[in-house]
Design an enzyme around this catalytic site. Structure first.
Site, mmCIF file in Angstrom:
data_model
loop_
_atom_site.group_PDB
_atom_site.id
_atom_site.type_symbol
_atom_site.label_atom_id
_atom_site.label_comp_id
_atom_site.label_asym_id
_atom_site.label_seq_id
_atom_site.Cartn_x
_atom_site.Cartn_y
_atom_site.Cartn_z
ATOM 1 N N SER A 466 0.478 1.377 0.391
ATOM 2 C CA SER A 466 0.278 2.758 -0.054
ATOM 3 C C SER A 466 0.832 2.999 -1.450
ATOM 4 C CB SER A 466 0.928 3.723 0.937
ATOM 5 O OG SER A 466 2.341 3.529 1.003
ATOM 6 N N ASP A 467 2.093 2.620 -1.685
ATOM 7 C CA ASP A 467 2.687 2.937 -2.985
ATOM 8 C C ASP A 467 2.166 2.017 -4.088
ATOM 9 O OD1 ASP A 467 4.068 0.792 -1.911
ATOM 10 O OD2 ASP A 467 6.062 1.544 -2.398
ATOM 11 N N CYS A 468 1.811 0.773 -3.744
ATOM 12 C CA CYS A 468 1.243 -0.124 -4.757
ATOM 13 C C CYS A 468 -0.108 0.394 -5.234
ATOM 14 C CB CYS A 468 1.097 -1.537 -4.193
ATOM 15 S SG CYS A 468 2.653 -2.263 -3.659
#
Length: 737
Positions: A466-468
């Site tokens: 998600s954050d990547c």
């Protein structure tokens, strides 16, 4: 061992004068012969054997820097202002950018990875190149505890049975003599701790595969769990992805009870790792034996009861041959899908060696699956001035490259023609790394959709995060909406990224990492790893949630018509989670960096994106004062990794550049009105910058599962650049030095 594809064929030869040199009493390779090859984000190290090869493949500045050699880069004018310091840092860091456009680094820290790799090479009868043996030994000795002679779970951790028994074993397997004084010291500590029988579950697994222990000492890892219907609350598909992908090959190997045929060295290890005579050890009686230094997450009575039932009831009376056959067939199918969907690189450096052994058991040494696995294990190897280690993934390429872009933009330097070529290369790299399609059979393999996403490392690995994804698409939007930058990623592909981001939100409003949470936190009652906490399921993380919020906010501002209602609903629920996750003292606990400093940087960015600042928000004021009350005398901040283990703020012995930068970013995101504390902090950061523009490596920066620390060496460039750039934008040409 096969040589990976590279511009020059490098045959593995026996050790000779071109390979090793003596430095005092230490054997070492000739570091001027090592080269890092980056093939579209796939990073592998190669050792050149001939002068012709050296001439055809010159050593780069990046190679030299990673190996701790003199780069020859000049000293720069001393910085006076924040922007001066940023430019000096970029002047250095630009030389570390690799040809595809990304940055690389040592992603070490965990001390249980190299042993698993070495055991895998050994039991699959894979020849270990002599240069590897030399540098693996150098690294493990470099990280040996100077006082007690042992090794811990990670490079800064206290010595443990897990670390000591496994690294001692690895050293023996690469040829270190048992009577080496360092080995004698390690063995004495291991015996003082009761011997290898007091190791955790993973140590017992690896040593049983090697034939140093008997399988009776390993608590049950039955593949039958994979036959449970999906609706069962404890079905493996509900587990955190790293846990289930390790359990998968581990359960297959456990079911086979496969053991390497003992040779002379294994017989010697049987004598060296234990306090008792090997023949007299009650293996089953030590299934639950564990030293206090390894027992971070003690097994619960629930798990102990299940293990007792499996050993004494299920295995002898109900586990039929047909059940075993079905379980092994299904786990083998899932192993094959994992290998196919990652081109045998696998999720990470624990399941990759285990999958290799599973393929060796099932298909034999000459099988393509085994040969390809052996090649792809090279992707995890890193060489540095201390020796050869195994990275925590096959790199941090996408993650670090995204953050570097953002840091330069925060400083307003994307408009400077000097840095445009570097940024365009970085943009080209991220464009190439977007995952364009979902993996084959992703639903039956329990994979989350990945079309449109980015991974942590590279596209080959294939696991969307998600954050990547958020940081990558945010970086791309930043550059593609800046004058003069090419539009390499189409709006349709950006939509794909937004679509997949919108699938990550949990009912709580928060976001996890690889996929939404699938199981209850009560699953931790079944945590069998012992050395890790919060490992069984995905959790909500302020860091991942913030990344999604800021990416979606940026997208909505730049491209307002697309899925506006869905984005608004996502952001509203996510920010509500950020608010709830704050502790009464104003802090947030960080799950991926050390610790409260890291989480606050993200959380306050989330709140700022919806207009909550120091001026209008009591919770933001509490967050700011949490850090202002803990500022060191020199102006900086620093946290010990112990904060991650205990959940309590624990200051480091001195301030740290990276964590100081995180806190400064947090305060500036919060729009803290007084610049003086930030100025003092950044003056310390500038004061520690070296004359060539870099900063020295200080303490470890990252963490996973609460107890294991991991290195992010590029953070010492990325986040000071970001903090100083933000300061320059807000406060102008204030002198800091």
């Amino acid at each position: 061992m096969a040589v990976l594809s590279c511009p020059i064929y490098i045959p593995y030869l026996t050790i000779d004068s071109a390979l090793a040199c003596a430095c005092d009493d230490k054997r070492t390779t000739d570091y001027s012969r090592w080269r890092l090859l980056d093939d579209r984000g796939r990073q592998t190290w190669h050792y050149l054997k001939t002068e012709k090869q050296i001439k055809e493949w010159p050593q780069s500045i990046a190679d030299k820097w990673h190996l701790g050699m003199d780069t020859g880069l000049p000293n720069l004018p001393p910085p006076k202002t924040a922007i001066d310091s940023v430019k000096n840092a970029l002047e250095f860091f630009q030389h570390l950018q690799l040809p595809p456009g990304n940055w690389a680094c040592d992603y070490g820290g965990p001390m249980f990875l190299v042993p698993g790799l070495v055991v895998t090479w050994y039991v699959t009868k894979t020849a270990i190149p002599e240069e590897y043996k030399i540098e693996i030994a150098n690294y493990l000795f470099a990280r040996q505890h100077p006082k007690d002679g042992g090794w811990g779970l990670h490079i800064e951790g206290d010595s443990s049975v897990f670390g000591t028994s496994m690294n001692y074993t690895a050293l023996r397997l690469v040829g270190v003599d048992s009577e080496d004084p360092r080995m004698i010291k390690a063995r004495a500590l291991l015996h003082k701790m009761g011997g290898a029988v007091n190791g955790p579950h993973w140590a017992k697994f690896w040593l049983s595969v090697l034939g140093v222990m008997k399988w009776e000492i390993v608590n049950p890892v039955p593949p039958e769990l994979w036959l449970l219907p999906d609706w069962i609350p404890i079905s493996p598909w509900r587990w955190w992805i790293h846990m289930r992908q390790v359990f998968l090959p581990m359960s297959f190997i456990y079911s086979k009870r496969w053991v390497f045929e003992a040779d002379d060295l294994v017989m010697e290890l049987r004598d060296e790792l234990f306090v008792e005579d090997w023949e007299d050890i009650d293996w089953a009686g030590h299934r639950n034996s564990i030293h206090e230094k390894d027992n971070y997450h003690p097994k619960t009575w629930v798990l102990n009861t299940i293990n007792w039932f499996l050993v004494h009831v299920w295995f002898p009376y109900f586990r039929t041959d047909r059940i075993v056959e079905r379980a092994e067939e299904w786990t083998w199918h899932l192993i094959q899908r994992e290998d196919e969907n990652t081109d045998f690189s696998c999720l990470g450096p624990v399941n990759a060696p285990m999958n290799t052994i599973a393929c060796y058991i099932q298909e034999g040494h000459e099988a393509y699956s085994v040969r390809r696995h052996i090649e792809r294990l090279e992707d995890f190897i890193w060489v540095k001035n201390e020796g050869m280690l195994m990275n925590g993934t096959n790199g941090v390429q996408n993650w670090d490259t995204s953050f570097l872009i953002q840091s330069v933009v925060e400083a307003g330097l994307e408009k400077d023609p000097k840095w445009k070529p570097m940024l365009v290369k970085a943009l080209e790299y991220l464009e190439d790394q977007q995952v364009r399609e979902n993996t084959r059979d992703y639903k039956s393999c329990y994979r989350h959709p990945s079309k449109g996403a980015w991974t942590f490392s590279n596209k080959d690995q294939g696991y969307a995060v998600s954050d990547c994804t958020s940081e990558a698409v945010k970086s791309i939007m930043m550059l593609q909406n800046s004058p003069g930058y090419p539009e390499l990623v189409s709006l349709e592909r950006i939509h794909d990224a937004i679509d997949v981001l919108l699938t990550y939100q949990n009912p709580s409003g928060g976001c996890a990492s690889y996929e939404p949470t699938r199981g209850s936190e009560h699953m931790e009652l079944l945590n069998a790893a012992e050395v890790f906490g919060r490992i069984m399921i995905e959790y909500d993380y302020p860091e991942c949630t913030t990344a999604c919020v800021t990416a979606l906010s940026s997208f909505k501002w730049l491209y307002p018509p697309y899925r506006t209602a869905d984005i608004d609903r996502f952001i509203s629920r996510a920010v509500a989670f950020i608010r709830r996750a704050q502790r009464p003292d104003g802090s947030w606990y960080g799950a991926w960096g050390i610790c409260f400093s890291y989480a606050a940087m993200f959380a306050l960015e989330s709140l700022a994106s919806v207009g909550e600042t120091y001026e209008n928000s009591e919770r933001v004021r509490r967050a700011c004062h949490f850090f202002l009350d803990r500022q060191f005398e020199d102006g900086g901040w620093g946290e010990s990794y112990k904060a991650c283990e205990t959940g309590v703020w624990t200051p480091s012995e001195k301030s740290l550049v990276v964590q100081t930068s995180w806190v400064c970013i947090a305060l500036m995101e919060a729009q803290y009105p007084d610049p003086e504390p930030i100025k003092r902090a950044l003056s310390m950061v500038v004061g520690r910058q070296r004359a060539n523009g870099e900063w020295a490596q200080e303490l470890i920066e990252g963490v996973f599962n609460k107890s294991c620390m991991i290195s992010y060496p590029n953070y010492k460039f990325i986040f000071p650049i970001r903090a100083l750039g933000m300061f320059a934008k807000r406060y102008g040409e204030i002198e800091l030095a």
